[in-house]
Design an enzyme around this catalytic site. Sequence first.
Site, mmCIF file in Angstrom:
data_model
loop_
_atom_site.group_PDB
_atom_site.id
_atom_site.type_symbol
_atom_site.label_atom_id
_atom_site.label_comp_id
_atom_site.label_asym_id
_atom_site.label_seq_id
_atom_site.Cartn_x
_atom_site.Cartn_y
_atom_site.Cartn_z
ATOM 1 N N CYS A 90 -10.681 4.990 -5.513
ATOM 2 C CA CYS A 90 -9.892 4.461 -4.408
ATOM 3 C C CYS A 90 -10.330 5.105 -3.092
ATOM 4 O O CYS A 90 -10.535 4.426 -2.084
ATOM 5 C CB CYS A 90 -8.408 4.713 -4.652
ATOM 6 S SG CYS A 90 -7.358 4.231 -3.260
ATOM 7 N N TYR A 99 -9.869 4.616 8.174
ATOM 8 C CA TYR A 99 -10.753 4.742 7.012
ATOM 9 C C TYR A 99 -12.226 4.887 7.388
ATOM 10 O O TYR A 99 -13.039 5.271 6.547
ATOM 11 C CB TYR A 99 -10.534 3.553 6.077
ATOM 12 C CG TYR A 99 -9.112 3.502 5.579
ATOM 13 C CD1 TYR A 99 -8.629 4.476 4.718
ATOM 14 C CD2 TYR A 99 -8.216 2.525 6.022
ATOM 15 C CE1 TYR A 99 -7.318 4.477 4.282
ATOM 16 C CE2 TYR A 99 -6.905 2.513 5.588
ATOM 17 C CZ TYR A 99 -6.456 3.490 4.725
ATOM 18 O OH TYR A 99 -5.152 3.490 4.305
ATOM 19 N N GLU A 125 -8.312 -2.102 -7.982
ATOM 20 C CA GLU A 125 -8.350 -2.105 -6.519
ATOM 21 C C GLU A 125 -8.728 -3.487 -6.006
ATOM 22 O O GLU A 125 -8.148 -3.995 -5.041
ATOM 23 C CB GLU A 125 -9.356 -1.071 -6.029
ATOM 24 C CG GLU A 125 -9.311 -0.800 -4.538
ATOM 25 C CD GLU A 125 -8.110 0.022 -4.117
ATOM 26 O OE1 GLU A 125 -7.261 -0.546 -3.393
ATOM 27 O OE2 GLU A 125 -8.006 1.191 -4.489
ATOM 28 N N ASP A 152 0.826 -1.199 0.000
ATOM 29 C CA ASP A 152 0.000 0.000 0.000
ATOM 30 C C ASP A 152 0.866 1.258 0.000
ATOM 31 O O ASP A 152 0.493 2.279 -0.586
ATOM 32 C CB ASP A 152 -0.925 -0.004 1.221
ATOM 33 C CG ASP A 152 -2.110 0.930 1.053
ATOM 34 O OD1 ASP A 152 -2.620 1.034 -0.081
ATOM 35 O OD2 ASP A 152 -2.521 1.564 2.044
ATOM 36 N N TYR A 156 -12.286 3.003 -0.088
ATOM 37 C CA TYR A 156 -11.707 2.871 1.250
ATOM 38 C C TYR A 156 -12.645 3.447 2.312
ATOM 39 O O TYR A 156 -12.745 2.912 3.426
ATOM 40 C CB TYR A 156 -10.342 3.549 1.314
ATOM 41 C CG TYR A 156 -9.197 2.605 1.034
ATOM 42 C CD1 TYR A 156 -8.452 2.054 2.064
ATOM 43 C CD2 TYR A 156 -8.864 2.239 -0.269
ATOM 44 C CE1 TYR A 156 -7.406 1.174 1.819
ATOM 45 C CE2 TYR A 156 -7.829 1.365 -0.537
ATOM 46 C CZ TYR A 156 -7.097 0.832 0.517
ATOM 47 O OH TYR A 156 -6.071 -0.047 0.265
#
Length: 613
Positions: free
Chosen positions: A209, A239, A281, A103, A213
């Site tokens: 993205c 998140y 993703e 990541d 998240y």
Amino acid sequence: MRLLRLRLPLPALPPSPNPTTKSFFSLSSCWPGVTRTSPTSHHKQMSTTSSSAAAVAEGSAARRFWIAASSREAAFATYTPFLLSLAAGSLRLDSFRHYLAQDAHFLHAFARAYEMAEECADDDDDKATITALRKAILRELNLHSSVLQEWGVDPTKEIPPSPATTKYTDFLLATAAGKVDGGKGSDKMATPFEKTKIAAYTVGAMTPCMRLYAYLGKELGVFLKQDENHPYKKWIDTYAATDFESNALQIEELLDKLSVSLTGEELEIIGKLYQQAMRLEVEFFSAQLLEEPVVAPLSRYRDPKDKLVIFSDFDLTCTVVDSSAILAEIAILSHQKASQSGSDNVLDRTKSADLRNSWNMLSNQYMEEHEQCIQKLLPPEEAKSVDYDQLYKGLEVLSEFERQANSRVIDSGVLRGMNLDDIRKAGERLILQDGCRNFFKKIGETREKVNLDIHILSYCWCAELIRSAFSSVGCLDGVNIHSNEFTFEGSVSTGHINRKIESPLDKVEKFKIIKSDLDSITPSLSVYIGDSVGDLLCLLEADVGIVVGSSTTLRRVGKQFGVSFVPLLPGLVEKQRRLWKQEASIFKARSGVLHTVSSWSEVQAFILGNDSS
């Protein structure tokens, strides 16, 4: 017979000006109109088609793109082995460290893409927004470094990116460089507008993205309430926080602003970039290293030598319209055509209006008596645990009612005079639930590789309608259909039904026979997917029972007999915890627990996973 499920009378279709087969089926465009009043039409809220997305949120490009991509990709990301293990708290530390390192590679590329987008943006406010978002990413990178240090990993030590990570970062940086759809690159852009377009493309590739998240943070945050000492609390909190949601909203608002001056073709390009980023993703999460066993995807969890058997209902489980409504409408229009043409050799001259009235009376009688039947079979007190034997006895009452209802329809003559070709064409026009078509296609493509069988158990009066529906969307291969069938003289229905499966008891007995025959050859793991009270016994007999739709009658009857309804994701996380503790019988028939889903994408993500998507 399932007339109860219609809720509304059949649409009164106008007479065809030219009573031919072709013009008759031009009226089938009315059937999607029934879809809007279907009890399961809530599935359409997360449609993956751009047209339905536009109808839901016409004013926001970011919202349209999320709706178009999320029902499938969000489910496939959430049900990856990595995130299921993380949610359960069973993810091994080495796997999480590896994820953080991957990541970090991605976030460095993300920060660089922000810089490139800022260089292309022409508006000062847009530049300021991009700068703020880039600083948030840098803070996230610092968090990664601190977490790695806490767990004894040197953040300066180079851990090479995986192929999935590289594929994602290459896509993102190529987009930021203007290499989109054969573009010439941002360094060769001559005008501010051209550069602003590249900024819009870049933000379009980055927004999913952020939104995904934020979505995952909320989904996984539920499990922190169950475990205050969750080992990955800090990651989930990041998140699930309002600050991250604010950042996601900020980049979505920026995307909307940058999209205002774009053409329809350019917006379509952004939509494709958004979809591609979502798919990458999912691949990124799917590629994370994992050593421990995981309950999903089910095709990999069970022993490869064992047979995986998928059973499914058809009407309102696979379709958005009940087939009885379609078949009755065909019959009514068949009488209408015969009346207009003056042909007495096949049908009598019964007026189509009289036939429609007859059908509506049958439908109303069914709905009224069905509710009375349900009330009659319910026990006076709610059972504390599942009482399968009492439920079986209760559904004997419903089974007798269903047989009598079918007899009334046969005796009415409503189903007489239909042409087999008309039925097949109607099947071709049946609309399947979102994600259902793709699921069955993938089942057909992978069933031999994953040692899988698929069976449809249906009350539908005409199995040929089901075969046509699956064949028309390219997913009939390997599907075994068990249903009733009309009797025909030549290619015209006599009005009688070869009655094979018309009640809950018929369904469950057929289920048991198929399962027993398979088990005599090799051990099997069974899944049943259904939506109504008629599916309840099969749902409980399966090792995994999955409920689609929102039938209140199913839930009312189930709960009164001690059945529990649990959303699939929390149910799988709990099973993952039990698997981690090495408990036996993770999936067990007659457990009394049924799992609910909001879309067929959840079903596919759970059973097949992203490897087969």
